[in-house]
Design an enzyme around this catalytic site. Sequence first.
Site, PDB file in Angstrom:
ATOM      1  CE  LYS A   8      -0.750  -0.218   8.780  1.00 11.51           C
ATOM      2  NZ  LYS A   8       0.428  -0.156   8.622  1.00 11.51           N
ATOM      3  N   GLY A  68      -3.509   0.170  14.864  1.00 16.47           N
ATOM      4  CA  GLY A  68      -2.213   0.693  15.308  1.00 16.47           C
ATOM      5  C   GLY A  68      -2.606   2.480  15.116  1.00 16.47           C
ATOM      6  N   GLY A  69      -1.247   2.909  14.884  1.00 14.85           N
ATOM      7  CA  GLY A  69      -1.466   4.632  14.744  1.00 14.85           C
ATOM      8  C   GLY A  69      -2.103   5.061  13.390  1.00 14.85           C
ATOM      9  CG  ASP A 115       8.224  -0.165  15.230  1.00 15.12           C
ATOM     10  OD1 ASP A 115       8.737   0.096  16.534  1.00 15.12           O
ATOM     11  OD2 ASP A 115       7.180  -0.340  15.050  1.00 15.12           O
TER      12      ASP A 115
END
Length: 562
Positions: free
Chosen positions: A117, A95-96, A210
Amino acid sequence: MSQKPTHMERVEEVFTAVLEYPAEQRHAQLHLLCGEDKELVSELESLLHAAEKAQGFLSVGPLATCGADMPAQDTSAIIGQQIDSWRILQELDSGGMGIVFLAERNDGHYQQQVAIKLAKLGLTSSEMLERFHTERQILANLRHPNIAQLLDGGTGPDGHSYLVMEYVQGVSIDNWCDSNCQSISQILQLMLPVCDAVSYAHRNLIVHCDLKPSNILVSEGVPKLLDFGIATLLAPTHVPETSVYTQQSDSSTLMTPTFASPEQIKGEPISTATDIYAFGVVLYRLLSGHYPYSVTGVSRSELANAVLSFDVCPPSAKAGKERKAQLQGDLDNIVMKALAKDPQQRYTSIQALSNDIQQYIAGFPVSVTPNTWWYRCRKFTLRNKWGVALTAVAALSLWAGSVFSVWQWRIAMDKQNLAEERFADVRNMINTLVDELPKTMASQPGSTQLRVQLLDQGITKLDELVNSQSDNDDLMRELTIAYQQLGSLQGYPASVNLGEPLKAAATYEKSLALQYRLQKKYPDDMQLAVEIAKNYNALTLIYFGALGEADIGFEYVDKCQS
């Protein structure tokens, strides 16, 4: 009129749209969106090469996300490394702000797979690192069966932060519904736990910011809400759940355009209404199979302008024929309420939206549809189809039975009235015959033979009445008396007569026969017994006084009694 998007805008738009899908579907979607443009396909294939193993756990595609333009990192060196008790197995998604890996416990205590993560290498922005830590704190505060659970977190040997999360091995909710949900009710039932998860986050003053299909994975029919990477913490003050509370946050610049609310695009304060809007977009997609606005062939600026400027058509307008009629009405109203451009015009809370969905599933009226008498009746009928049908059948049967009964009653009354009229006519005829015949006989000049013929004709008329009206007991009583009166004229010795004792006896015997017939029906009728005794007395006088042949009379009496 908007200009045709440039090549780079087209690449960016398709690339963003494709990344919304799980890794195994991205290449197929790429070819679907690019059509016959082989050059575009080739260019995007190279861009997707680094994400081939991704499974949709996190997504790339915010309008402005820190690290979004960073080149793909070589993570091969991380595979096999040990982070605390966990050994990295493979990359899941990038992801970003971070990269997600599949890992397993490696301390020998028990077996467990998790998703780890890691903050991206080279991501040195203190603001974004702070956001990474904020995500960890947000997840630590959330304990809900439909939210991916934070298991652990900390800082690795290289100084980078990491999160250890529940590993959800599922598919995005849109793909799940397209493959497994055959009815609208199944879709709505699947979305209720998502409502509950979002409502739980809101009660903890957390706005997800989101919500989109790729952040809602379904595993064995259970949806899980993921990725609170750009979530916003609201002011930690006590506010009722039904209030729309807001917080100015840098999350207003981090978004996925397809699901972004108007206030996110305009950079206005974030509130719980932001998630309600995104939930409405997801619900729109699942119910109709389309997004509220076109997401292909347009630039991000055009999409943002559409969200801000153009009205959304109801989901039923884009749905197929098999769902169009089902969406019209309540479901259109529910979705359009969630997608109101003004946050104050949306549902006051995600729980209020959930309540309307539950009301719809149960067949009750929903809050966003005018509560008219006809609407309530229609919902009641749909909710109680069998009961209403049976009640209608019962009511129709009762009505039909009532009509039939009234009809039969009218027929019976008509028959009774006709019978009474005929009885009155016959009675009048008998009375006329009995009263007028003696007068006619007395006034008729000529021989006795003519008078005898008149009496014979009268008795013949009485015989015809007995044969035609034998079921009328009241008339039979009248006829017994009429026979006696005519028999007296024929030959009763105690009055003036025509000297026809045999005919008189036969006439009295007809009266007696009728009386015995009535006595079988009415054995306790004393008046009838008296009339029978009078008949015996008359017959005795006729047989003994005039003929001296009592045996003939008693033989006939015995015959009548038998």
